[in-house]
Motif scaffolding. Structure first.
Motif, PDB file in Angstrom:
ATOM      1  N   ALA A  44       8.479  33.554  75.854  1.00  0.00           N
ATOM      2  CA  ALA A  44       8.926  34.878  76.319  1.00  0.00           C
ATOM      3  C   ALA A  44      10.139  35.384  75.529  1.00  0.00           C
ATOM      4  O   ALA A  44      10.164  36.535  75.080  1.00  0.00           O
ATOM      5  N   GLY A  45      11.118  34.501  75.336  1.00  0.00           N
ATOM      6  CA  GLY A  45      12.325  34.909  74.624  1.00  0.00           C
ATOM      7  C   GLY A  45      12.035  35.395  73.225  1.00  0.00           C
ATOM      8  O   GLY A  45      12.347  36.550  72.872  1.00  0.00           O
ATOM      9  N   PRO A  46      11.412  34.554  72.388  1.00  0.00           N
ATOM     10  CA  PRO A  46      11.100  34.987  71.034  1.00  0.00           C
ATOM     11  C   PRO A  46      10.227  36.244  70.993  1.00  0.00           C
ATOM     12  O   PRO A  46      10.442  37.117  70.142  1.00  0.00           O
ATOM     13  N   LEU A  47       9.286  36.354  71.923  1.00  0.00           N
ATOM     14  CA  LEU A  47       8.437  37.550  71.924  1.00  0.00           C
ATOM     15  C   LEU A  47       9.267  38.806  72.165  1.00  0.00           C
ATOM     16  O   LEU A  47       9.072  39.832  71.509  1.00  0.00           O
ATOM     17  N   GLN A  48      10.209  38.684  73.079  1.00  0.00           N
ATOM     18  CA  GLN A  48      11.068  39.837  73.375  1.00  0.00           C
ATOM     19  C   GLN A  48      11.969  40.158  72.180  1.00  0.00           C
ATOM     20  O   GLN A  48      12.146  41.320  71.802  1.00  0.00           O
ATOM     21  N   THR A  49      12.515  39.094  71.576  1.00  0.00           N
ATOM     22  CA  THR A  49      13.345  39.292  70.374  1.00  0.00           C
ATOM     23  C   THR A  49      12.554  40.021  69.301  1.00  0.00           C
ATOM     24  O   THR A  49      13.034  40.983  68.683  1.00  0.00           O
ATOM     25  N   ALA A  50      11.337  39.553  69.064  1.00  0.00           N
ATOM     26  CA  ALA A  50      10.510  40.166  68.030  1.00  0.00           C
ATOM     27  C   ALA A  50      10.288  41.647  68.343  1.00  0.00           C
ATOM     28  O   ALA A  50      10.438  42.512  67.471  1.00  0.00           O
ATOM     29  N   ARG A  51       9.938  41.909  69.570  1.00  0.00           N
ATOM     30  CA  ARG A  51       9.670  43.296  69.966  1.00  0.00           C
ATOM     31  C   ARG A  51      10.871  44.182  69.681  1.00  0.00           C
ATOM     32  O   ARG A  51      10.755  45.245  69.083  1.00  0.00           O
ATOM     33  N   LYS A  52      12.024  43.704  70.067  1.00  0.00           N
ATOM     34  CA  LYS A  52      13.255  44.482  69.820  1.00  0.00           C
ATOM     35  C   LYS A  52      13.486  44.731  68.340  1.00  0.00           C
ATOM     36  O   LYS A  52      13.971  45.774  67.926  1.00  0.00           O
ATOM     37  N   LEU A  53      13.160  43.711  67.550  1.00  0.00           N
ATOM     38  CA  LEU A  53      13.416  43.793  66.107  1.00  0.00           C
ATOM     39  C   LEU A  53      12.331  44.582  65.363  1.00  0.00           C
ATOM     40  O   LEU A  53      12.452  44.845  64.163  1.00  0.00           O
ATOM     41  N   GLY A  54      11.273  44.913  66.078  1.00  0.00           N
ATOM     42  CA  GLY A  54      10.214  45.699  65.425  1.00  0.00           C
ATOM     43  C   GLY A  54       9.244  44.870  64.609  1.00  0.00           C
ATOM     44  O   GLY A  54       8.594  45.373  63.690  1.00  0.00           O
ATOM     45  N   VAL A  55       9.171  43.584  64.911  1.00  0.00           N
ATOM     46  CA  VAL A  55       8.182  42.736  64.229  1.00  0.00           C
ATOM     47  C   VAL A  55       7.313  42.048  65.283  1.00  0.00           C
ATOM     48  O   VAL A  55       7.630  42.089  66.474  1.00  0.00           O
ATOM     49  N   THR A  56       6.225  41.452  64.838  1.00  0.00           N
ATOM     50  CA  THR A  56       5.390  40.694  65.768  1.00  0.00           C
ATOM     51  C   THR A  56       5.277  39.255  65.283  1.00  0.00           C
ATOM     52  O   THR A  56       5.486  38.966  64.106  1.00  0.00           O
ATOM     53  N   ILE A  57       4.944  38.377  66.209  1.00  0.00           N
ATOM     54  CA  ILE A  57       4.747  36.984  65.847  1.00  0.00           C
ATOM     55  C   ILE A  57       3.281  36.800  65.476  1.00  0.00           C
ATOM     56  O   ILE A  57       2.388  37.194  66.221  1.00  0.00           O
ATOM     57  N   GLY A  58       3.062  36.224  64.293  1.00  0.00           N
ATOM     58  CA  GLY A  58       1.698  36.135  63.756  1.00  0.00           C
ATOM     59  C   GLY A  58       1.109  34.737  63.875  1.00  0.00           C
ATOM     60  O   GLY A  58       1.007  34.181  64.974  1.00  0.00           O
ATOM     61  N   THR A  59       0.781  34.183  62.760  1.00  0.00           N
ATOM     62  CA  THR A  59       0.044  32.920  62.707  1.00  0.00           C
ATOM     63  C   THR A  59       0.890  31.747  63.192  1.00  0.00           C
ATOM     64  O   THR A  59       2.057  31.619  62.830  1.00  0.00           O
ATOM     65  N   VAL A  60       0.248  30.868  63.951  1.00  0.00           N
ATOM     66  CA  VAL A  60       0.901  29.642  64.415  1.00  0.00           C
ATOM     67  C   VAL A  60       0.535  28.499  63.466  1.00  0.00           C
ATOM     68  O   VAL A  60      -0.643  28.295  63.161  1.00  0.00           O
ATOM     69  N   ASN A  61       1.550  27.784  63.006  1.00  0.00           N
ATOM     70  CA  ASN A  61       1.332  26.668  62.084  1.00  0.00           C
ATOM     71  C   ASN A  61       1.673  25.339  62.738  1.00  0.00           C
ATOM     72  O   ASN A  61       2.829  25.099  63.086  1.00  0.00           O
ATOM     73  N   PRO A  62       0.686  24.475  62.897  1.00  0.00           N
ATOM     74  CA  PRO A  62       0.965  23.129  63.413  1.00  0.00           C
ATOM     75  C   PRO A  62       1.695  22.292  62.355  1.00  0.00           C
ATOM     76  O   PRO A  62       1.832  22.706  61.208  1.00  0.00           O
ATOM     77  N   ASN A  63       2.124  21.122  62.760  1.00  0.00           N
ATOM     78  CA  ASN A  63       2.765  20.198  61.822  1.00  0.00           C
ATOM     79  C   ASN A  63       2.116  18.830  61.974  1.00  0.00           C
ATOM     80  O   ASN A  63       2.279  18.167  63.000  1.00  0.00           O
ATOM     81  N   TYR A  64       1.414  18.431  60.927  1.00  0.00           N
ATOM     82  CA  TYR A  64       0.705  17.144  60.956  1.00  0.00           C
ATOM     83  C   TYR A  64       1.322  16.120  60.010  1.00  0.00           C
ATOM     84  O   TYR A  64       0.638  15.219  59.537  1.00  0.00           O
ATOM     85  N   PHE A  65       2.597  16.287  59.670  1.00  0.00           N
ATOM     86  CA  PHE A  65       3.140  15.389  58.639  1.00  0.00           C
ATOM     87  C   PHE A  65       4.519  14.833  58.942  1.00  0.00           C
ATOM     88  O   PHE A  65       4.961  13.907  58.291  1.00  0.00           O
ATOM     89  N   GLN A  66       5.234  15.418  59.907  1.00  0.00           N
ATOM     90  CA  GLN A  66       6.642  15.065  60.012  1.00  0.00           C
ATOM     91  C   GLN A  66       6.898  13.815  60.837  1.00  0.00           C
ATOM     92  O   GLN A  66       7.815  13.046  60.543  1.00  0.00           O
ATOM     93  N   ASP A  67       6.093  13.609  61.838  1.00  0.00           N
ATOM     94  CA  ASP A  67       6.357  12.468  62.710  1.00  0.00           C
ATOM     95  C   ASP A  67       6.067  11.142  61.992  1.00  0.00           C
ATOM     96  O   ASP A  67       5.151  11.040  61.182  1.00  0.00           O
ATOM     97  N   GLN A  68       6.859  10.116  62.318  1.00  0.00           N
ATOM     98  CA  GLN A  68       6.659   8.801  61.694  1.00  0.00           C
ATOM     99  C   GLN A  68       5.246   8.269  61.946  1.00  0.00           C
ATOM    100  O   GLN A  68       4.724   7.501  61.167  1.00  0.00           O
ATOM    101  N   LYS A  69       4.648   8.707  63.050  1.00  0.00           N
ATOM    102  CA  LYS A  69       3.283   8.261  63.349  1.00  0.00           C
ATOM    103  C   LYS A  69       2.299   8.703  62.277  1.00  0.00           C
ATOM    104  O   LYS A  69       1.226   8.107  62.141  1.00  0.00           O
ATOM    105  N   TYR A  70       2.657   9.769  61.575  1.00  0.00           N
ATOM    106  CA  TYR A  70       1.730  10.307  60.576  1.00  0.00           C
ATOM    107  C   TYR A  70       1.851   9.628  59.214  1.00  0.00           C
ATOM    108  O   TYR A  70       1.399  10.164  58.201  1.00  0.00           O
TER     109      TYR A  70
END
Lengths: 398, 398, 398, 398
Positions: free
Chosen positions: C80-106
Motif C-alpha cells: 500500500a505504501g509504495p503504491l501510494q508513493t508511486a501514485r503521488k510521484l506520477g509513476v506506476t509500479i511495473g514488472t516484479v522481479n524475483p531473486n533466485y541467486f542471493q540466498d546461500q541456499k542457491y
C-alpha cells in the motif's frame, strides 16, 4: 616408461613448484553474491595454515602469495608474526600483491586516474608494498591494475598511458635488485570499454620502458576468445620478458575456474612450449613463477587447491614426456599427422601412477585429496572458525 | 557549424586520402565459391581505370595499391605501361603488396616454412617487390603473411619466430630510405592453430628488431572478438610504430565487409584517437596510410568502393568535429555523462551536407554514387569485359 | 522532414515507453567492489522518487520495475505504501522481479538445484512474487536464473532441464490470465561451465512447454560474441514468443553499460526489425516491454538513466524514419548499396531537433540532462541520504 | 579394467560407426587458395576407394556420405556404377548432401533468395536429391544453407524466414517415411551479417514446423566462441530433435580441423552427454548419425581420416568408461571435486590398449595409421592420379 625417463620426470617434478594465493582460501564470489564456507580462512594465519595443508599433501606448494591490503593491513612493520607462523608451518611467504582497485578513491583508476589523489594513493601503496616485500624477504611483487574506462570519451587513453609509464618506471626503480616486478594484463573487467594494460603487448611495452626487473605476468584467464596463449608464452620467453603465471581456467571470460577444468590440453601445450624453449632453444625457464589465482566460490577451498596442484603436476609431467628431438625431426619432414600424434601421445599417457610413485618417494600419500579428506581438517577448522567468526567473511573479492 | 569550423573540416578533408587496392576491383569470393561480376577488372589497366573512376567521383582516392603477383607478374622491368596508364587516368601507383600464400610451395608457410625452398622463394619475391617498388617510384610495400600452423605440434613456434625475425630484418635493410615496410598481423585464417604474426604486439616486436623503416599495419578485421582497436591504434601511435590501416568491417571474423557497415561508431572512435594523438599530444599523424582492403563479392565493386570512400570521409569528418580541449576539461572533472555526450554529439551531427559542399567546391558531384550510376560506366565496361573475357576471372582470392 | 513524417514520429514516440528498474538507482558494482554514490537510493520510496525524476524530465518512463527481495522484503501484504508513493510521484509500479541467486541456499542453483530445499525456496518465492504482482496490480513478472554449473560433471544437465521445465510450468499456471511471465536467458555468469537457460532457443523451448503466458525476454548483454541480436528479435516476434527487453550495452561480456554507448547502430537495427515486423509483416508489437537493466557503478545513476532514455528515444525515432516500402523495393532488386544506404541514411539523420520539439510539445525541457542538472536534485538528495544512511549501501548486486 | 567393462566397451565400440564424407578425400582449401595433393580423389569411384581404405584399417567407417553435385552430377539415373563400386569395396553410400551455394544463381541465397529463379533452382535440386537418395537406397539427406546477408538492410530477415519455412516444409513432405532430413545451422560464413539458420534454436524451430522426419544436425565447428556444445546436444536429445553431427574441431571460427585436435576434452564431454542421455534418461541414441566434415588441406587426406576415426573412437570409449550411477550419487551430494574427478578419471584413462585389442579381435591391425602407411596406398594412387589428371583438381570447396 623406462627408469631413465622416470628419473628425469621425477627430477623435473622436484623442480616444479606452484605458489598458492592466500586469498584463494578466503570467501570469494561474483557480483551476484558471495557463497560463504564455514572453513574459509579470514586471517593471514588461517590462510597460511590452509596453504600448509596443501603443501603437506602435495609436496609441491611451499610458497604462499600474499595480498598487501587484506593480509598485512598494518604494513611492513607487522611481518614478524606471519613470518614465524609460516616458518612453523613449513611454508614461506612469496609474492606480495598490491591492491589498486578496492578503495573508493580508485573509482576512475589508480595509476591512470585523472584524480591526482588516487595516483598518489597508488604510489604510496606501491612503495609500501616494496617495503613490505623487503621486510618479508621475498623476491617478487606482482601488479594487477583494474584501471581503464567504461565509456568512449570517458578519459584520454594516451594521457593515461603516460601516467602508467611514469608510475611503473618509478616503482621499477624502487624495486631492489634481485626482486622482480610482475606486470599483469587483462582485456576487460572491471573496465568494460578500455583497460589500460589490455594485452601482453602493452604489458611488454611497459616492462621494456620500466627496466630489467619488470616482467610480464600471464594470467591464463585474461585473454580474448580464441587467443593462443601458448604462442604468447613462447614469444615472451624468447623476448626475455616472461615473468610467470596466474593459473586458472575459463570458458567465457575471466571465469577463474580451477586449472585444466575446461581445457586441459591447452594447459599441457603451455607446459610443452616452456619445456621446448628450455630443451630446444636453451632458454632458462627456472625463474618462471607459477602461481594459482582462482576463485573457489563453489568448491571447498583446500580441496580445490589440492586438485589444482595435482592436476597441474599431471599436465606438466605429461609435457615432460614429449621427445622433442624426435618431434623436431617429424616437423622438419612436415609429417603433420606424425608430429601431432607424438605430441598427443604424451598427453594421453596415463601419468597418474608416476605421480603416485613420486609422492611415495617423498613420503606423501599417493592420493592427496583422499588423504586430506581422511584427515578431518576441513570439518575441524570449519567448526573452529564458525565459532570464532559466525557468518562474517574476510576481505576479498565480491 | 561556424564558417571557421567548416574551413577547418575542409582543410582536414583535403588532407584525408584513401588508397584503393587494385584487387578490390577484381572478382573475389569465399572458400565456398566466387561470385563473378561482368564488370570485374582482370588486367592492371582495368583496375587502374576503375580506381580512377572512384577518384574522379570522390576526389579523395588518388592512389592505387598494387599486388605484385597479380598486377606485375613480369616484375620490375614491366612497369612503364601501367605507370603511363595511371598518369593518364590521374592516379598514382602506391603500395606494393607481395604474395606469400598462393604458390603450392607455401603450403607450410613462406618466411617461416620448415622448407628452405619456400623460404628462398619468399626471400626472392621480397627482393623482387622492393625492386618493383623502386621501379614504380613508390614509398611503401606492405607485407601480410599467411604463415602459421593448423595443428598443435605441427611445427616449432620459436624456430619459426627466428625465421621470421631474420627474414624481416634482411628485407627491412634492403628497403631503401624513404620507403616504409608495413608489417601486418592477423590472429587466424588461413592458419587455424597459430599464426606467426598473430597480434599487434608480435608485429611491433618484429618491427622493433627490423629497424626504423618497419611499421605496423592495422587491418581492422584482424582482431579477436572484443579487441579495442582504437586503443591499439593510440598505443601504436604513441610508440612511433603505427604505419597505417587496411580498412574493412567485420561482425565475426575477417569478414572483409565495407568499412562502417557493421560498426560505424567504432570507425569514428579510431579516427577520434588519431586526431586526438595529433591535437592533444602533438604526434605527427600525416604519414598514416589509409588503404581499403575489402572483399566485394556481392556488392558491385566500384559502387562498394565509392560507398567506402564516402563513408570513411563522413566518419573522419565527424571525428574532426570533436572539441578536444572541451573534452579534456570534462574528462578532468570526471564528468562521464558530459564527456561521452560531447563525443557522441560529434558522431550524431549530420555531416553529409558539409561533405556535399566540400565536393562542390572541388568541382565534384555532391552525390558520388548517384553520379557514378548516372554515368553508365558499369554497364559499359561490363559489356566490354564480357566480350573480351567471357566468364574467365582474374587472379585473386578464392 | 515533412509535417506528416514529423506527426508520425511524434505518435510513435508517444507510444514508446521505457520501464526503469528500481535497482538501477541503488549502488552497484563488480566483483572487485562497489563504488558508492551519496545520492544512491536505498528504500523503495527513494527509488520511486528518483525514477519519477527521470520520467518528469523525459516524459517517456512512467513505469518502474521492482525487485521482490530488495523492494518488498515483507511481501504482498506491504504494497500500500509504495503504491501510494508511486501514485503521488506520477509513476506506476511495473514488472516484479524475483531473486533466485542471493540466498546461500542457491549455491548450486534454485529451480535446478540438486538440493530440494533450494527448489522449494525458489517455488515459494515464485508464488510469493505472483501474489506480490497481483497485490500491486501489475501485468508482468520477469524471471532470471543464475542456475548453472561451474565444472564439467558437477551436475546432470538433463536432470536439471527437467527440474526447470516442471518449475516453470507450475509457475506459469499460477500466473493469472492477463499477466505475462518473462523468461530470460544468459550464456554465462555467474555460472561458468553451463547455464540452465543459456540461449534464446532454450528460453523459447521452456516457454512453449509452459504455456501462452510465458514469453522470452531478451537482455541485450546476454549473448556470445558476434550474436546477431536483431535476427533473434525478429525471429522471436515471428514465432509469437518475444516478451520484451532488458536494455544495456556491452563490448565483451554482460558489461551492463548504458544502451548504445558501445554500438548504437546495433540498437537502431533492433528497433528497425521491430518496426519492420509491424509495418511489413503485420505483427502486433505494442506489447513488447522495454526495460532498462544497467549497472551504473561509475555514472551518476539518474543522469545515466536520463541519458539512456534520451538515447533510446533517438535510436527508436531514427528507426521510425526508415521508408520500409522503398527499402523492400530495393531489396527485391538486390540493389545492395541502395538498400544499405537507405537504412543508414535514417541512422545518420540528426533526429535530436525532432526530439526537442516533441518534448516542447509535451511541456518538457528540450534538454533533459541539462534541465535535471539545473534542478539541483542530485546534490540535495545526496546530502539528505548521506545524513540518513552514512556510507551504508542498500541491497543489490555486488 | 575388468573383463565385464572391457566387454561392454567392445560392444559399444561395435555400435559406434562414423560416416566419411566423399568430399573429405578431394582437394580443399581456404579462400586464399587450395593446396593440391597428388593422391587427392576426383571421381566418386576414387573417393569410395579411399574411404574403403579408412574402413579397412579401422573397421568403424563403413558408410560414405556423398555430395549430389560433385559426386552425382548426372543425377538419380546414374547411381548403378557407384553402388556397384561401393559394394565391391565393402562400403555403403550414406547421406546425400545437396549443394545450395555453388551456382552463380545462389549469389543472394537459395531457398531464401529474393530471386525466384534461385528459389526454383534450390527446389528442383532438393527434389532431385530426394530422388537420388531413393535411387541409392539410403535413409538420409542433409541440408546446409549458405543463405544469409552480408549487410544490414540487404534483405528482409522475416521474408526470408518465411521462404525457408515453406521450402523446408515442402521438402520434408517429399522426404519418404524412413528417411531423415537433417537441417544444419551455422552462425556465419559465407554470410557475414546474418545467416538464415544461424543457431540450433532456429534449426529446431524450422524442424518442428517441417515435421517428424526433420532433425537438427550439429556441426561442431558452427558455434559462436564459448558456446557449450554438449549442453546443446543434451537439450536436443531431450527434445527429440537431435539428428546427428558433422565432426571437426576449431579454435576460432569454422576452422574444419580434425576432431579433437584442439579441444579433445570437449569432444569427450559431448560423448558423455550422449551416453548419459541413454543410460540415465532412457533416450534412444542409436539413430544419432556421426559424420566427419573436415577440410584436410594440409594433412594427407586418408591419414587425416584415419586419425579422425581412431581419435573419435578413443574419446568415445573414454566416455563409455564413466560410471554414471556413481556420478549421480556424487552430484546429488554436491561433491563437486569428487564428481569432476570421476568424470576426468575416465578421460585420463589410457584407452589405447583397449582399442588395439578391439581391433585385433576384429582382425584389424592395432595401429591403423602405421598399417596404412606400410601399405603404400598413398604413393601408388598419388602416382596413378597424377598420371591421369596432372594438376587438375576436382570440384569442391575453394
Amino acid at each position: 616408461m623406462s627408469q631413465i625417463d622416470r628419473d628425469r620426470i621425477f627430477t623435473l617434478l622436484d623442480q616444479f613448484q606452484i605458489e598458492l594465493p592466500s586469498w584463494g582460501f578466503a570467501d570469494t564470489g561474483t557480483r551476484f553474491g558471495k557463497f560463504v564456507q564455514p572453513a574459509a580462512a579470514r586471517s593471514i594465519e588461517e590462510k597460511l595454515a590452509d596453504a600448509a595443508q596443501v603443501h603437506a599433501f602435495t609436496g609441491a606448494a611451499p610458497r604462499v602469495a600474499v595480498h598487501a591490503l587484506w593480509d598485512f593491513p598494518e604494513g611492513a612493520g607487522h611481518v614478524a608474526g606471519p613470518l614465524q607462523t609460516a616458518r612453523k608451518l613449513g611454508v614461506t611467504i612469496g609474492t606480495v600483491n598490491p591492491n589498486y582497485f578496492q578503495d573508493q578513491k580508485y573509482k576512475y583508476g589508480s595509476a591512470c586516474s585523472p584524480d591526482p589523489a588516487a595516483r598518489d594513493m597508488a604510489d604510496k601503496h606501491s612503495l609500501d608494498c616494496i617495503a613490505l616485500a623487503k621486510a618479508i624477504g621475498t623476491d617478487a611483487w606482482s601488479l594487477w591494475f583494474a584501471d581503464g574506462t567504461n565509456y568512449p570519451g570517458q578519459d584520454d587513453i594516451l594521457t593515461r598511458k603516460k601516467r602508467m609509464e611514469s608510475a611503473l618506471k618509478k616503482w621499477h626503480d624502487a624495486t631492489p635488485h634481485g626482486m622482480t616486478m610482475y606486470v599483469e594484463y587483462k582485456p576487460f573487467e572491471p573496465a568494460f570499454y578500455h583497460t589500460d594494460i589490455a594485452d601482453w603487448g602493452m604489458a611488454a611495452a611497459f616492462c621494456r620502458k620500466s627496466g630489467p626487473r619488470a616482467k610480464v605476468l600471464v594470467d591464463t584467464g585474461h585473454h580474448l576468445p580464441g587467443a593462443n596463449i601458448e604462442h604468447i608464452v613462447a614469444f615472451l620467453i624468447d623476448e626475455g620478458l616472461l615473468g610467470g603465471f596466474h593459473f586458472n581456467d575459463r570458458k567465457y571470460a575471466d571465469d577463474d575456474l580451477t586449472i585444466g577444468s575446461i581445457d586441459p590440453y591447452m594447459v599441457f601445450r603451455i607446459f610443452h612450449e616452456i619445456r621446448n624453449a628450455a630443451e630446444l632453444h636453451g632458454h632458462d625457464v627456472s625463474k618462471i613463477a607459477y602461481t594459482v589465482d582462482q576463485s573457489h566460490n563453489l568448491k571447498p577451498k583446500i580441496e580445490a587447491m589440492l586438485q589444482t596442484v595435482v592436476h597441474a603436476q599431471e599436465l606438466y609431467a605429461k609435457a615432460c614426456l614429449v621427445d622433442r628431438k624426435a618431434l623436431a625431426v617429424l616437423q622438419g619432414k612436415t609429417d603433420l599427422v606424425g608430429a601431432e600424434t607424438l605430441l598427443r601421445d604424451a598427453f594421453y599417457t596415463d601419468i597418474r601412477g608416476v605421480l603416485a610413485d613420486w609422492r611415495k618417494r617423498k613420503g606423501i600419500d599417493p592420493d592427496p585429496i583422499a588423504a586430506y579428506r581422511a584427515s578431518g581438517y576441513e570439518a575441524r577448522v570449519g567448526k573452529e572458525r564458525t565459532e570464532k567468526y559466525g557468518t562474517a567473511t574476510g576481505g576479498g573479492y565480491a
